[in-house]
Write an enzyme that holds these catalytic residues in place. Structure first.
Site, PDB file in Angstrom:
ATOM      1  N   ASN A  11       1.170  -1.214   0.031  1.00 11.12           N
ATOM      2  CA  ASN A  11       0.098  -0.001   0.008  1.00 11.12           C
ATOM      3  C   ASN A  11       1.123   0.949   0.106  1.00 11.12           C
ATOM      4  OD1 ASN A  11      -1.512   2.093   0.370  1.00 11.12           O
ATOM      5  ND2 ASN A  11      -2.937   1.049   1.898  1.00 11.12           N
ATOM      6  N   ARG A  93      -2.723  -1.841  -3.730  1.00  8.46           N
ATOM      7  CA  ARG A  93      -3.997  -1.066  -3.505  1.00  8.46           C
ATOM      8  C   ARG A  93      -3.546   0.007  -4.874  1.00  8.46           C
ATOM      9  NH1 ARG A  93      -4.881   3.556   0.077  1.00  8.46           N
ATOM     10  NH2 ARG A  93      -6.846   3.958   0.365  1.00  8.46           N
ATOM     11  N   HIS A 182     -12.798   3.227  -0.495  1.00 12.71           N
ATOM     12  CA  HIS A 182     -12.972   2.958   0.184  1.00 12.71           C
ATOM     13  C   HIS A 182     -13.620   0.576   0.185  1.00 12.71           C
ATOM     14  CE1 HIS A 182     -12.600   5.717   3.900  1.00 12.71           C
ATOM     15  NE2 HIS A 182     -11.951   5.625   3.332  1.00 12.71           N
ATOM     16  N   ARG A 243     -12.927  15.944   6.538  1.00 15.00           N
ATOM     17  CA  ARG A 243     -13.255  16.264   5.559  1.00 15.00           C
ATOM     18  C   ARG A 243     -15.174  16.990   5.966  1.00 15.00           C
ATOM     19  NH1 ARG A 243     -10.979  10.905   3.368  1.00 15.00           N
ATOM     20  NH2 ARG A 243      -8.972  11.110   2.687  1.00 15.00           N
ATOM     21  N   GLU A 386      -8.096  -5.241   5.143  1.00 18.27           N
ATOM     22  CA  GLU A 386      -7.851  -4.582   3.343  1.00 18.27           C
ATOM     23  C   GLU A 386      -7.319  -5.717   2.668  1.00 18.27           C
ATOM     24  OE1 GLU A 386      -9.416  -0.140   2.491  1.00 18.27           O
ATOM     25  OE2 GLU A 386      -8.871  -0.327   4.898  1.00 18.27           O
TER      26      GLU A 386
END
Length: 413
Positions: A11, A93, A182, A243, A386
């Protein structure tokens, strides 16, 4: 299983590289590591082999190539070098696959070129992802490199869910649509939730709430995503750590006209100085909960705004799905904050969604139900993984003997 069974998952972020080596015979982790502060004066490497002590050191890490070479050295020191015949694949990823990539994809030069063409959709992430892939290919040109895209799980959204109501020609020219993110987490958690219920994913409708510093919701019908809260970028949707989530688009024009703020400053405001951080000065839900207990009104308001947005999305996805079998909470906040889970479903008993207070407050590590037995909708806490999802998708792809590339749907746009 016969043949190589190990998958190295990489990743590559903008300033870090996370990696894990998994053996797919039993999904065990042989090593976990992180190289961070890439490009700074002093970088940091942390590596933990299975059953061994954590190793840490600080040293210059000028770029992603140097970071991956350091990771390869640490793995080799444990006897797990990237040239090992036990290595079946390196899974990467990749944040944005646009409409081009709808499934895990074996990387070749054409695929690399297409990922690079999509850089404008993820300018902070795709370049780092590309650097990781290119370095990994140079370290072992013979092992398959598999790209797993954050957006791929959401490409099953119907057009009426993926389209924004703006001029179609302009949207198509600039690749403007709802992509979602995601995706590897939503795929993994929706499937694990079905397993928790003892049912096949194709039979189950699940609302997944991935609540970390970044947060997103998805409506999954029979294993396929039909809607998700993030859009063209990860800014849309739920209130997050820093955010804003959903805002009136005219806020941008208002700030430009009335406050004289340049676009770059508004971008920073909405992405890094909003959400929980903007509302109360903290983006850590643990600290916000502590402040609420101490009577802090700003923290209380931030929590209430956050929970209200969650309930709005939960209710809307009940309407989208028609029938909901389960709601699954995952990621750092979703897995660990009983207060957030309780607030998210408060008042939804009329929709069949409620929790058992005792089960919700109990501390446990694995997937578990927190709804009462009589509830029409199961509510679950399902830890996400993940890295395992990326490894699983990469290993399964190679096991089929297929090497799909990209759909080509955007090549001429």
């Amino acid at each position: 299983m016969t043949g190589p069974t190990r998958v190295l998952v990489l990743n590559s972020g903008s300033s870090s590289v996370k990696y894990q080596l998994l053996d797919m015979r039993d999904e065990s982790r042989l090593a976990v590591g992180l190289v961070e502060r890439i490009g700074e004066r002093v970088g940091r490497l942390a590596h933990t082999p299975s059953g061994g002590p954590r190793r840490e050191r600080e040293l210059p890490v000028p770029d992603h190539g140097a970071a991956l070479r350091l990771a390869a050295e640490e793995l080799a020191a444990d006897g797990h070098g990237v040239d090992s015949p036990e290595l079946a694949a390196i899974g990467h990823r990749v944040v944005h696959g646009g409409q081009s990539f709808t499934a895990p994809t074996v990387v070749d030069d054409t695929v690399l070129a297409e990922i690079e063409r999509l850089v404008p959709l993820a300018p902070l992430h795709n370049p780092a992802n590309l650097a990781g892939i290119r370095t990994a290919r140079s370290l072992n040109p013979d092992v398959p490199q598999v790209a797993v895209f954050d957006t791929a799980f959401h490409t099953t959204m119907p057009e009426h869910a993926a389209r924004y109501a703006i001029d179609v020609a302009t949207a198509d020219r600039h690749l403007i649509r709802r992509y979602g993110f995601h995706g590897t987490s939503h795929a993994y958690v929706s499937r694990r939730t079905a397993a928790l219920l003892g049912r096949d994913p194709s039979e189950v409708n699940v609302i997944v709430l991935h609540l970390g510093n970044g947060a997103s919701a998805s409506a999954v019908a029979g294993g396929r995503c039909v809607d998700t809260s993030m859009g063209l970028t990860p800014l849309e949707g739920l209130v997050m750590g820093t955010r804003s989530g959903d805002v009136d688009p005219a806020v941008v024009f208002h700030l430009a006209r009335v406050a004289g703020m340049p676009v770059a400053e508004i971008d920073v405001l909405l992405n890094k100085r909003s959400g929980l951080q903007g509302l109360c000065g903290d983006n850590d839900m643990r600290e916000i909960s502590r402040r609420i207990a101490a009577g802090d009104p700003a923290a209380r308001l931030a929590f209430d705004v956050y929970a209200y947005r969650l309930r709005k999305y939960l209710g809307s996805y009940v309407a989208v799905l028609g029938r909901v079998d389960a709601v699954a909470f995952t990621a750092g906040v979703g897995e660990n904050s009983a207060e957030v889970r309780a607030a998210a479903v408060a008042g939804l008993s009329g929709l069949g969604i409620e929790i058992d207070e005792r089960l919700n407050s109990a501390r446990a590590g694995g997937p578990r139900l927190i709804s009462p037995e009589y509830a029409r909708v199961a509510v679950a806490v399902v830890p996400t993984d993940e890295e395992l999802e990326i490894a699983t998708q990469a290993f399964a792809l190679l096991g089929t003997g297929q090497t799909p590339h990209y759909s080509g749907t955007e090549q001429n746009e």
